[in-house]
Design an enzyme around this catalytic site. Sequence first.
Site, mmCIF file in Angstrom:
data_model
loop_
_atom_site.group_PDB
_atom_site.id
_atom_site.type_symbol
_atom_site.label_atom_id
_atom_site.label_comp_id
_atom_site.label_asym_id
_atom_site.label_seq_id
_atom_site.Cartn_x
_atom_site.Cartn_y
_atom_site.Cartn_z
ATOM 1 N N TYR A 134 4.914 -11.206 -9.766
ATOM 2 C CA TYR A 134 4.362 -10.330 -10.799
ATOM 3 C C TYR A 134 5.174 -10.527 -12.069
ATOM 4 O O TYR A 134 6.382 -10.297 -12.076
ATOM 5 C CB TYR A 134 4.443 -8.860 -10.353
ATOM 6 C CG TYR A 134 3.948 -8.661 -8.940
ATOM 7 C CD1 TYR A 134 2.599 -8.456 -8.674
ATOM 8 C CD2 TYR A 134 4.834 -8.742 -7.855
ATOM 9 C CE1 TYR A 134 2.135 -8.320 -7.361
ATOM 10 C CE2 TYR A 134 4.383 -8.608 -6.547
ATOM 11 C CZ TYR A 134 3.033 -8.391 -6.308
ATOM 12 O OH TYR A 134 2.581 -8.265 -5.016
ATOM 13 N N GLU B 221 -2.317 -11.400 0.860
ATOM 14 C CA GLU B 221 -1.953 -10.571 2.013
ATOM 15 C C GLU B 221 -2.910 -10.797 3.173
ATOM 16 O O GLU B 221 -4.127 -10.677 3.021
ATOM 17 C CB GLU B 221 -1.994 -9.083 1.612
ATOM 18 C CG GLU B 221 -1.748 -8.133 2.773
ATOM 19 C CD GLU B 221 -1.645 -6.673 2.354
ATOM 20 O OE1 GLU B 221 -2.262 -6.295 1.339
ATOM 21 O OE2 GLU B 221 -0.940 -5.913 3.054
ATOM 22 N N ASP C 79 -12.605 25.408 -3.214
ATOM 23 C CA ASP C 79 -12.915 25.569 -1.798
ATOM 24 C C ASP C 79 -13.538 24.312 -1.182
ATOM 25 O O ASP C 79 -14.138 24.369 -0.117
ATOM 26 C CB ASP C 79 -13.838 26.781 -1.588
ATOM 27 C CG ASP C 79 -15.099 26.672 -2.430
ATOM 28 O OD1 ASP C 79 -15.198 25.728 -3.246
ATOM 29 O OD2 ASP C 79 -15.981 27.532 -2.267
ATOM 30 N N GLU D 230 2.545 -10.400 2.936
ATOM 31 C CA GLU D 230 1.989 -10.190 1.599
ATOM 32 C C GLU D 230 2.973 -10.460 0.461
ATOM 33 O O GLU D 230 3.284 -9.574 -0.328
ATOM 34 C CB GLU D 230 1.446 -8.759 1.488
ATOM 35 C CG GLU D 230 2.403 -7.658 1.936
ATOM 36 C CD GLU D 230 1.777 -6.269 1.740
ATOM 37 O OE1 GLU D 230 1.320 -5.985 0.620
ATOM 38 O OE2 GLU D 230 1.769 -5.485 2.699
ATOM 39 N N ASP E 182 -6.690 -5.644 -3.574
ATOM 40 C CA ASP E 182 -5.973 -5.218 -2.364
ATOM 41 C C ASP E 182 -6.790 -4.079 -1.791
ATOM 42 O O ASP E 182 -6.766 -2.966 -2.316
ATOM 43 C CB ASP E 182 -4.551 -4.773 -2.739
ATOM 44 C CG ASP E 182 -3.716 -4.395 -1.514
ATOM 45 O OD1 ASP E 182 -4.288 -4.239 -0.418
ATOM 46 O OD2 ASP E 182 -2.481 -4.249 -1.682
ATOM 47 N N ASP F 95 -5.925 -4.482 5.881
ATOM 48 C CA ASP F 95 -5.136 -4.450 4.630
ATOM 49 C C ASP F 95 -5.046 -5.884 4.107
ATOM 50 O O ASP F 95 -4.207 -6.659 4.568
ATOM 51 C CB ASP F 95 -3.749 -3.871 4.941
ATOM 52 C CG ASP F 95 -2.873 -3.723 3.709
ATOM 53 O OD1 ASP F 95 -3.371 -3.966 2.584
ATOM 54 O OD2 ASP F 95 -1.693 -3.368 3.878
ATOM 55 N N HIS G 103 4.619 -5.041 6.425
ATOM 56 C CA HIS G 103 4.865 -3.782 7.147
ATOM 57 C C HIS G 103 4.036 -3.801 8.416
ATOM 58 O O HIS G 103 3.054 -4.552 8.527
ATOM 59 C CB HIS G 103 4.481 -2.585 6.263
ATOM 60 C CG HIS G 103 3.117 -2.727 5.619
ATOM 61 N ND1 HIS G 103 1.955 -2.388 6.269
ATOM 62 C CD2 HIS G 103 2.726 -3.206 4.404
ATOM 63 C CE1 HIS G 103 0.915 -2.627 5.473
ATOM 64 N NE2 HIS G 103 1.352 -3.149 4.332
ATOM 65 N N HIS H 54 8.884 -6.079 -3.943
ATOM 66 C CA HIS H 54 8.596 -5.397 -2.670
ATOM 67 C C HIS H 54 8.907 -6.325 -1.502
ATOM 68 O O HIS H 54 9.159 -7.514 -1.696
ATOM 69 C CB HIS H 54 7.144 -4.905 -2.628
ATOM 70 C CG HIS H 54 6.094 -5.989 -2.755
ATOM 71 N ND1 HIS H 54 5.733 -6.798 -1.712
ATOM 72 C CD2 HIS H 54 5.329 -6.380 -3.812
ATOM 73 C CE1 HIS H 54 4.776 -7.636 -2.107
ATOM 74 N NE2 HIS H 54 4.527 -7.411 -3.383
ATOM 75 N N HIS I 192 0.527 -0.517 -7.386
ATOM 76 C CA HIS I 192 -0.482 0.404 -6.842
ATOM 77 C C HIS I 192 -1.473 0.839 -7.921
ATOM 78 O O HIS I 192 -1.803 2.014 -8.044
ATOM 79 C CB HIS I 192 0.188 1.611 -6.165
ATOM 80 C CG HIS I 192 0.849 1.241 -4.879
ATOM 81 N ND1 HIS I 192 1.708 2.075 -4.197
ATOM 82 C CD2 HIS I 192 0.784 0.110 -4.125
ATOM 83 C CE1 HIS I 192 2.139 1.466 -3.103
ATOM 84 N NE2 HIS I 192 1.599 0.279 -3.031
ATOM 85 N N ARG J 155 -0.801 -11.638 -5.558
ATOM 86 C CA ARG J 155 -0.352 -11.318 -4.194
ATOM 87 C C ARG J 155 -1.400 -11.871 -3.235
ATOM 88 O O ARG J 155 -2.593 -11.885 -3.558
ATOM 89 C CB ARG J 155 -0.210 -9.788 -4.015
ATOM 90 C CG ARG J 155 0.132 -9.349 -2.605
ATOM 91 C CD ARG J 155 0.644 -7.895 -2.493
ATOM 92 N NE ARG J 155 -0.347 -6.894 -2.815
ATOM 93 C CZ ARG J 155 -0.385 -6.210 -3.956
ATOM 94 N NH1 ARG J 155 0.517 -6.428 -4.900
ATOM 95 N NH2 ARG J 155 -1.331 -5.310 -4.169
ATOM 96 N N HIS K 24 0.764 1.786 6.620
ATOM 97 C CA HIS K 24 2.198 1.504 6.798
ATOM 98 C C HIS K 24 2.546 2.152 8.132
ATOM 99 O O HIS K 24 2.871 3.329 8.210
ATOM 100 C CB HIS K 24 3.018 2.071 5.641
ATOM 101 C CG HIS K 24 2.679 1.401 4.334
ATOM 102 N ND1 HIS K 24 3.072 1.881 3.126
ATOM 103 C CD2 HIS K 24 1.989 0.267 4.060
ATOM 104 C CE1 HIS K 24 2.623 1.079 2.151
ATOM 105 N NE2 HIS K 24 1.970 0.096 2.709
#
Length: 441
Positions: free
Chosen positions: A389, A415, A39, A385, A260, A271, A354, A350, A243, A413, A361
């Site tokens: 990798y 970004e 709950d 970004e 990130d 971001d 975006h 990728h 991710h 990366r 996004h």
Amino acid sequence: MHPVVSSAEYRQRRDRLMAKLGQGTAIFASAPQAVMHNDVEYVFRQDSDFYYLTGFNEPEAIAVFAPHHEEHQFILFVQPKDPAKETWTGIRYGVEGVQSSFGSDIAYPIGELDEHLPKYLEKADKIHYHLGRDEALNQTILKHWQKQLAAYPRQGYGPQALVNSHPLVHPLRQVKSETELALLRRACDLSAIAHQRAMEFARPGHYEYQVQAELEIIFRREGGLGPAYPSIVAAGKNACILHYINNDCPLQDGDLLLIDAGCAYGYYNGDITRTFPINGKFSPEQRTLYEIVLTAQEAAIAKVQAGNPYHEYHDAAVSVIVDGLMDLGLLVGNKEEIIKEEKYKPFYMHRTGHWLGLDVHDAGNYKQDKETWTVLEPGQVLTVEPGIYIAPDIKPAEGQPEVPEQWRGIGIRIEDDVLVTAQGPDVLTSAVPKAIADLEH
Ligand code: GLY
Ligand code: MN
Ligand code: MN
């Protein structure tokens, strides 16, 4: 001062929406209240389309827009007041409150949707509604449409089609107002301060989650809502998982740290990604790959120009990355072919960015039709970004060489968040260092 979207701006957004609606009726639903366990509920986060049009921040609500209706053009269905429940879960505006505070022409209890919705549908030519994840509401809307269709032969009017509501509101959301930009800038500033703090804090022996805590304390302490998305704090090879959110490993001497993370402020999102050496010194391989990614990012940012089609900045990043990997012998053959056949994808899987706004996004088309990319215009905000990798078990594309051991386990990366202006790209997150000289100590 905390920038606030005024009631006049909300009205202007609704007026723009209704101008596009013509004889149609549009229906937007609030977000569901998500459950954490048993709950216990997650903090409520309103649906971005619903919030953009109303500013109303409660669950169990529906907004209807019916510009052709004689009496009511903006209608809200909301949770009624319930003092016993409000003692537990907080004050509700209720039917009267929502009408006076949010400017609807009328409001009803959500339980009366079936009773009142038909009068806003019966004269419409179309119903604009996004069939989303709320199956029960989807069924309710379909049921009402079906009833209208059944009545059509005798009435001679009624909605003949159900169409997606996104094209009504997403182009509006895509170009930010001054107030939205003030909120976005604040989200980006707080994100940048947090990244700078994380850079100071990171050192061998600390854990990824400790770096996460250092970032997130700033988001909240400075008045943000919290992380815009689960923070990624990825040391060493963890950075090759796009991710990665476990954030439970120790920071090792000699590894890079990829962070990130972004702050949500007033519902707008920062971001940012930075990658830097945990011990303050890049290894030769780390430095070489980092330079490629940074050059790719700079080339991509230079393409964020009003009038350029959306794909150009991605193409610019890919071109630099492919050149760099070819120079290292990690990709071989003809450059055009490598790009056309996407043979770089084991290293860069990728796209380069975006739209950014109320959603991380964010809403907005990247393409207008099969062939035509959206053209950048002032007021749009996007991320840039690129990354490289090299997973420990990377599988090269067909015909490409095996990757020598020394390159494996490195993920990078970089970004930034960039506003398109008539004068060129405005990098909203430039306060966070990214030049090699500024990352080494
Ligand atoms: N942090 C999610 C993204 O960069 O798209
Ligand atoms: Mn990101
Ligand atoms: Mn991003």
